[in-house]
Design an enzyme around this catalytic site. Sequence first.
Site, mmCIF file in Angstrom:
data_model
loop_
_atom_site.group_PDB
_atom_site.id
_atom_site.type_symbol
_atom_site.label_atom_id
_atom_site.label_comp_id
_atom_site.label_asym_id
_atom_site.label_seq_id
_atom_site.Cartn_x
_atom_site.Cartn_y
_atom_site.Cartn_z
ATOM 1 N N LYS A 44 -34.678 26.193 27.648
ATOM 2 C CA LYS A 44 -34.506 25.144 28.670
ATOM 3 C C LYS A 44 -35.824 24.646 29.226
ATOM 4 O O LYS A 44 -35.854 23.833 30.141
ATOM 5 C CB LYS A 44 -33.700 25.729 29.839
ATOM 6 C CG LYS A 44 -32.224 25.776 29.613
ATOM 7 C CD LYS A 44 -31.553 25.957 30.960
ATOM 8 C CE LYS A 44 -30.165 26.548 30.845
ATOM 9 N NZ LYS A 44 -29.738 27.134 32.108
ATOM 10 N N ARG A 95 -37.882 26.136 52.779
ATOM 11 C CA ARG A 95 -38.599 25.017 53.392
ATOM 12 C C ARG A 95 -37.711 24.288 54.375
ATOM 13 O O ARG A 95 -38.013 24.144 55.534
ATOM 14 C CB ARG A 95 -39.077 24.042 52.309
ATOM 15 C CG ARG A 95 -40.300 24.517 51.570
ATOM 16 C CD ARG A 95 -40.566 23.639 50.397
ATOM 17 N NE ARG A 95 -39.387 23.623 49.532
ATOM 18 C CZ ARG A 95 -39.415 23.432 48.238
ATOM 19 N NH1 ARG A 95 -40.545 23.181 47.650
ATOM 20 N NH2 ARG A 95 -38.326 23.449 47.521
ATOM 21 N N SER A 133 -43.743 21.902 43.948
ATOM 22 C CA SER A 133 -44.408 21.686 42.657
ATOM 23 C C SER A 133 -43.929 20.359 42.054
ATOM 24 O O SER A 133 -44.714 19.610 41.469
ATOM 25 C CB SER A 133 -44.091 22.826 41.686
ATOM 26 O OG SER A 133 -44.488 24.048 42.216
#
Length: 169
Positions: A44, A95, A133
Amino acid sequence: MARDSVAIYPGSFDPITNGHIDLVKRTLRVFETVIIAIATNPEKDRSLFTVDERLEMVREVFRGTKGRVEADSFQGLLVDYAESKAATVIIRGLRAVSDFEYEFQMAMMNHRLKPKLETFFMMTGESEFYISSRLVKEVVSLGGDVSGLVPANVLEKLATKFQRQKKNV
Ligand code: PNS
């Protein structure tokens, strides 16, 4: 600090950001060793950086931590990997509220698979809570500046990677 304690910090780290780094530094106040474990799934994998590149960036960042931060990669179930490393705790960063559902599901599933393994959630630092990211890669790919959001070695590698990709188009 809990002596001989090992915490696993799993993720994709594609690439490591200042948000991840802040979290690792704060985890070191509580645990003796933190293993940054990069999950790999060859079938994947759509990562920008290879596993070796990601490991190298992480190792460069934590070179000065006297071996208290290790970088490794694993395939298969996280709980099995954690057990093989004698880790008692999985660390995950939260977050925003939007992270919660996915994290909660993973923590419950991991708990079902290995009830002795705990997941500890750390709130991301106030200056890092919007860094991911994915966004970092998107901004750089469109020519934006992400300095201050990732460490210098990662900034350099991102620039090289996207320059190379542009040339190959
Ligand atoms: O950085 P990410 O992509 O949010 O990290 C997700 C990660 C790597 C922690 C998760 O996908 C994972 O644990 N993968 C290993 C395979 C596994 O154990 N899957 C079941 C999770 S409940």
